[in-house]
Enzyme design. Sequence first.
Site, PDB file in Angstrom:
ATOM      1  N   GLN A  51       0.821  -1.216   0.000  1.00 57.39           N
ATOM      2  CA  GLN A  51       0.000   0.000   0.000  1.00 57.39           C
ATOM      3  C   GLN A  51       0.859   1.272   0.000  1.00 57.39           C
ATOM      4  O   GLN A  51       0.628   2.182  -0.794  1.00 57.39           O
ATOM      5  CB  GLN A  51      -0.923   0.000   1.229  1.00 57.39           C
ATOM      6  CG  GLN A  51      -1.913   1.161   1.249  1.00 57.39           C
ATOM      7  CD  GLN A  51      -2.507   1.419   2.638  1.00 57.39           C
ATOM      8  OE1 GLN A  51      -2.073   0.864   3.634  1.00 57.39           O
ATOM      9  NE2 GLN A  51      -3.503   2.282   2.697  1.00 57.39           N
TER      10      GLN A  51
ATOM     11  N   ASP B 137      10.435  -6.258  -4.413  1.00 58.90           N
ATOM     12  CA  ASP B 137       9.406  -6.988  -3.659  1.00 58.90           C
ATOM     13  C   ASP B 137       9.568  -8.460  -3.984  1.00 58.90           C
ATOM     14  O   ASP B 137      10.299  -8.821  -4.910  1.00 58.90           O
ATOM     15  CB  ASP B 137       7.997  -6.488  -4.029  1.00 58.90           C
ATOM     16  CG  ASP B 137       7.030  -6.627  -2.860  1.00 58.90           C
ATOM     17  OD1 ASP B 137       6.939  -7.743  -2.306  1.00 58.90           O
ATOM     18  OD2 ASP B 137       6.389  -5.641  -2.488  1.00 58.90           O
ATOM     19  N   ILE B 138       8.866  -9.310  -3.232  1.00 61.25           N
ATOM     20  CA  ILE B 138       8.975 -10.736  -3.543  1.00 61.25           C
ATOM     21  C   ILE B 138       8.051 -11.122  -4.694  1.00 61.25           C
ATOM     22  O   ILE B 138       8.306 -12.058  -5.414  1.00 61.25           O
ATOM     23  CB  ILE B 138       8.666 -11.666  -2.330  1.00 61.25           C
ATOM     24  CG1 ILE B 138       7.417 -11.183  -1.599  1.00 61.25           C
ATOM     25  CG2 ILE B 138       9.849 -11.779  -1.418  1.00 61.25           C
ATOM     26  CD1 ILE B 138       6.906 -12.183  -0.577  1.00 61.25           C
TER      27      ILE B 138
ATOM     28  N   ASP C 163      13.790 -10.788  -1.729  1.00 59.98           N
ATOM     29  CA  ASP C 163      13.182 -11.125  -0.450  1.00 59.98           C
ATOM     30  C   ASP C 163      14.035 -10.492   0.648  1.00 59.98           C
ATOM     31  O   ASP C 163      15.228 -10.773   0.747  1.00 59.98           O
ATOM     32  CB  ASP C 163      13.165 -12.663  -0.304  1.00 59.98           C
ATOM     33  CG  ASP C 163      12.501 -13.109   0.987  1.00 59.98           C
ATOM     34  OD1 ASP C 163      12.243 -12.250   1.859  1.00 59.98           O
ATOM     35  OD2 ASP C 163      12.254 -14.323   1.115  1.00 59.98           O
TER      36      ASP C 163
ATOM     37  N   TYR D 241       2.297  -7.921  15.809  1.00 62.81           N
ATOM     38  CA  TYR D 241       2.694  -6.803  14.939  1.00 62.81           C
ATOM     39  C   TYR D 241       3.182  -5.633  15.807  1.00 62.81           C
ATOM     40  O   TYR D 241       4.263  -5.082  15.585  1.00 62.81           O
ATOM     41  CB  TYR D 241       1.493  -6.398  14.089  1.00 62.81           C
ATOM     42  CG  TYR D 241       1.643  -5.141  13.282  1.00 62.81           C
ATOM     43  CD1 TYR D 241       2.567  -5.050  12.249  1.00 62.81           C
ATOM     44  CD2 TYR D 241       0.819  -4.032  13.529  1.00 62.81           C
ATOM     45  CE1 TYR D 241       2.673  -3.889  11.482  1.00 62.81           C
ATOM     46  CE2 TYR D 241       0.914  -2.879  12.763  1.00 62.81           C
ATOM     47  CZ  TYR D 241       1.839  -2.815  11.743  1.00 62.81           C
ATOM     48  OH  TYR D 241       1.929  -1.667  10.994  1.00 62.81           O
TER      49      TYR D 241
ATOM     50  N   LYS E 265       6.889  -3.957  16.244  1.00 66.76           N
ATOM     51  CA  LYS E 265       7.140  -2.525  16.010  1.00 66.76           C
ATOM     52  C   LYS E 265       7.867  -1.912  17.212  1.00 66.76           C
ATOM     53  O   LYS E 265       8.789  -1.123  17.059  1.00 66.76           O
ATOM     54  CB  LYS E 265       5.827  -1.780  15.732  1.00 66.76           C
ATOM     55  CG  LYS E 265       5.197  -2.127  14.394  1.00 66.76           C
ATOM     56  CD  LYS E 265       6.129  -1.832  13.234  1.00 66.76           C
ATOM     57  CE  LYS E 265       5.545  -2.167  11.890  1.00 66.76           C
ATOM     58  NZ  LYS E 265       6.509  -2.083  10.786  1.00 66.76           N
TER      59      LYS E 265
ATOM     60  N   ILE F 236      -3.407   4.289   7.498  1.00 66.16           N
ATOM     61  CA  ILE F 236      -3.219   5.061   6.263  1.00 66.16           C
ATOM     62  C   ILE F 236      -4.383   4.788   5.309  1.00 66.16           C
ATOM     63  O   ILE F 236      -4.684   3.635   4.996  1.00 66.16           O
ATOM     64  CB  ILE F 236      -1.876   4.710   5.588  1.00 66.16           C
ATOM     65  CG1 ILE F 236      -0.724   5.034   6.538  1.00 66.16           C
ATOM     66  CG2 ILE F 236      -1.724   5.473   4.280  1.00 66.16           C
ATOM     67  CD1 ILE F 236       0.654   4.707   5.988  1.00 66.16           C
TER      68      ILE F 236
HETATM   69  C1  AKB Z   1      -2.902  -1.805  10.950  1.00 64.49           C
HETATM   70  O1  AKB Z   1      -4.083  -1.509  11.131  1.00 64.49           O
HETATM   71  O2  AKB Z   1      -2.403  -2.892  11.288  1.00 64.49           O
HETATM   72  C2  AKB Z   1      -1.999  -0.772  10.311  1.00 64.49           C
HETATM   73  C3  AKB Z   1      -1.310   0.059  11.330  1.00 64.49           C
HETATM   74  C4  AKB Z   1      -2.072   1.050  12.109  1.00 64.49           C
HETATM   75  O3  AKB Z   1      -0.139  -0.063  11.510  1.00 64.49           O
HETATM   76  N1  AKB Z   1      -2.753   0.053   9.418  1.00 64.49           N
END
Ligand code: AKB
Length: 323
Positions: free
Chosen positions: A12, A34-35, A50, A144, A148, A174
């Site tokens: 994206q 990109d892969i 990769d 996730y 981060k 986003i």
């Molecule tokens: C998600 O919703 O996982 C992403 C983000 C906020 O990092 N758009």
Amino acid sequence: MERILVIGANGQIGNELVDALVAQHGADNVIAADIGPRSLFGARRYEPVDVLDSNAVAHCIENYGVTQVYQLAALLSVTGEQVPLKAWTLNMNGLLNILEIARERGQSGKPLRVFWPSSIAAFGPHTPAVDTPQLAVMDPTTIYGISKQAGERLCEYYFSKFGVDVRSIRYPGIISYKSPPGGGTTDYAIAIFHAAQRGETYPCYLGPETTLPMIYMPDAIRATIELMDAPAERVRIRSAYNVAGLSFNPRELAQKIKQYLPQFGISYEPDSRQTIADSWPHSLDDTYARADWGWHARIGLEQLVLDMLANIKAPRCELHQAA
Ligand code: AKB
């Protein structure tokens, strides 16, 4: 002259970032990687790479004389929960590979500036939710978000220990129309426009009052490039900057869409994504980004909605002029 490698170019952000970088630096100086097979974007150069294959990435960087890398390949919050180990491996090792390459190149006099995206997902339920400060409690609950938060620590470590010029933003959700997002919690704010333009009632997986920080893609791209173009001494934060765009909830977004498509309807069917959204901030304090490199968002809800509706083609519905 900069030579720029964008890893995760089919995603994206990557898709639109490549176009913006090509406009700024010329098609010969931007390498999309990109892969998957090559996607549609302006870059003349495409490399199937990769990010987990460190040798291939290092080879590509050496071959093209790359001076800046944007490492965007990642699994997002919802997909990550389905395959946590895969998400951890991609999100952490991908970043680590780039930081290591940058460290090695720095030692041999070929500095590499690195961009890596963090996210509001690095925050958690004990983070102050309103005007979340740059420095706050961070107790992410998704794999996730954990990747981060750990990634932010790695970035700061590689900067302070090895002098790697790494820069990052905690992206809000986003919103864009050019390419679909992949597996995020904030994706409702894109899907809603497609449903609206198809004349369908949108079954929203978040409750009506779930306020989240969001940003429209042109602002997100501008923030990214402005941070990467800032003089190194202005970049005081080497974990990741809070960057605010706008904040709204599904009810407010639906109301705004209804101003232009009066027949649009929304229903609320919260699922497991609600728990993720509930652990994230409502709004961000981006004082540091403003002070350090002059950030300010330009696009508000009205402009965002109008632009999304204009660009997601309406098969049946005419845009209604709001009063
Ligand atoms: C998600 O919703 O996982 C992403 C983000 C906020 O990092 N758009």
